[in-house]
Design an enzyme around this catalytic site. Structure first.
Site, mmCIF file in Angstrom:
data_model
loop_
_atom_site.group_PDB
_atom_site.id
_atom_site.type_symbol
_atom_site.label_atom_id
_atom_site.label_comp_id
_atom_site.label_asym_id
_atom_site.label_seq_id
_atom_site.Cartn_x
_atom_site.Cartn_y
_atom_site.Cartn_z
ATOM 1 C CB THR A 1 -0.935 0.033 1.218
ATOM 2 O OG1 THR A 1 -1.850 -1.068 1.134
ATOM 3 C CG2 THR A 1 -1.738 1.324 1.271
ATOM 4 C CG PHE B 1 0.122 4.699 3.763
ATOM 5 C CD1 PHE B 1 -1.025 4.758 4.536
ATOM 6 C CD2 PHE B 1 0.705 3.455 3.534
ATOM 7 C CE1 PHE B 1 -1.584 3.599 5.066
ATOM 8 C CE2 PHE B 1 0.157 2.301 4.066
ATOM 9 C CZ PHE B 1 -0.992 2.368 4.832
#
Length: 279
Positions: A173, A175
């Site tokens: 992921t 961010f």
């Protein structure tokens, strides 16, 4: 001195909490119930920064964030990549054989289908991975398990029964770090990412012409996302990211050419590229 605060969406033990600890170990994490609350915490001054997921290598873009960013007054000042690792956890007295249900966020359940199928568990959707771990801990039920980051097991006193249960080992992921202040990375001091939004003019081939300047100036565009604006079914707004700094001549020339074919260009952030990009 009061510790600086960084907001994130989710409960303690979530992946967003983990990446806050890794990136800002001396800061106080501030758990928020929703992305909107995390944005509001920074806008109001309750928090100094927010750590917000924007893309996942399996699930794709985080849709809510792509709609909050263009209308927010916050700016991107950094990015972090987190390799997502999920654990199967339950009460200390539980065992693999005692489990009947597994609780987690819908995306986490979808990313751990293999172990769920192998163990014959019934998936139960929860609002948050760490929240699922907390609920299992509070239930006192040894037939329930949670799929959550290992940090959640530490926080809620659960036993990890299986580690790294995600189906894909590239599950990552990205961010972005958001701030009230527009803090621009300096030019010529390492790789930089520039994120901006633009609205194309209502002209034939407007998008093709708008992007042409990046090609002719040799600027690498790493992201291009479209939006519907004001409920219209015509994609007139785009979010884009390029490698480079606006002060670099190729990027500066490309942005100048972009302005000829757009009604608005708004730079959301100019920030150092995470080292993960070079790996």
């Amino acid at each position: 001195m009061t510790a600086r605060r960084i907001a994130y969406q989710g409960e303690p033990g979530a992946n967003s909490h983990l990446v806050c600890q890794q990136a800002y170990p001396d800061w106080k994490p501030l758990a928020c119930a929703s992305f909107e609350d995390a944005f509001a915490a920074v806008e109001s001054g309750e928090a100094d920064l927010a750590m917000i997921p924007i893309d996942n290598s399996i699930a794709g873009r985080v849709a809510d964030i792509h709609h909050f960013l263009p209308t927010s007054d916050l700016h991107i000042v950094g990015e972090r990549f987190l390799r997502i690792q999920f654990s199967l956890m339950a009460l200390p007295e539980a065992s693999i054989d005692s489990l009947r249900t597994v609780h987690s966020h819908v995306h986490a359940l979808g990313q751990c289908r293999g172990v769920i199928r192998e163990l014959g568990l019934t998936p139960v959707v929860a609002g948050d991975t760490a929240g699922a771990a907390r609920e299992v801990a509070e239930s006192g039920d040894p037939t329930q398990a949670a799929i959550a980051p290992p940090l959640a097991a530490e926080i809620y006193g659960l036993e990890v029964l299986r580690e790294e249960i995600e189906d894909e080992d590239h599950n990552t992921t990205r961010f972005v770090v958001l701030s009230r202040d527009f803090v621009q990375a300096p030019a010529g001091d390492g790789p930089v990412v520039t994120t901006f939004i633009f609205n194309v003019r209502n002209l034939p081939a407007a998008l093709y012409k708008a992007l042409g300047g990046f090609a002719t100036n040799g600027v690498n565009m790493t992201k291009l996302e479209s939006y519907m604006v004001d409920g219209h079914f015509t994609a007139t707004q785009f979010l884009a990211e390029v490698d480079g700094h606006p002060d670099d001549p190729p990027v500066r020339n490309a942005l100048e050419e972009l302005a000829f074919f757009t009604t608005e260009v708004k730079v959301l952030g100019v920030y150092p590229a995470d080292a993960f990009r070079a790996e």
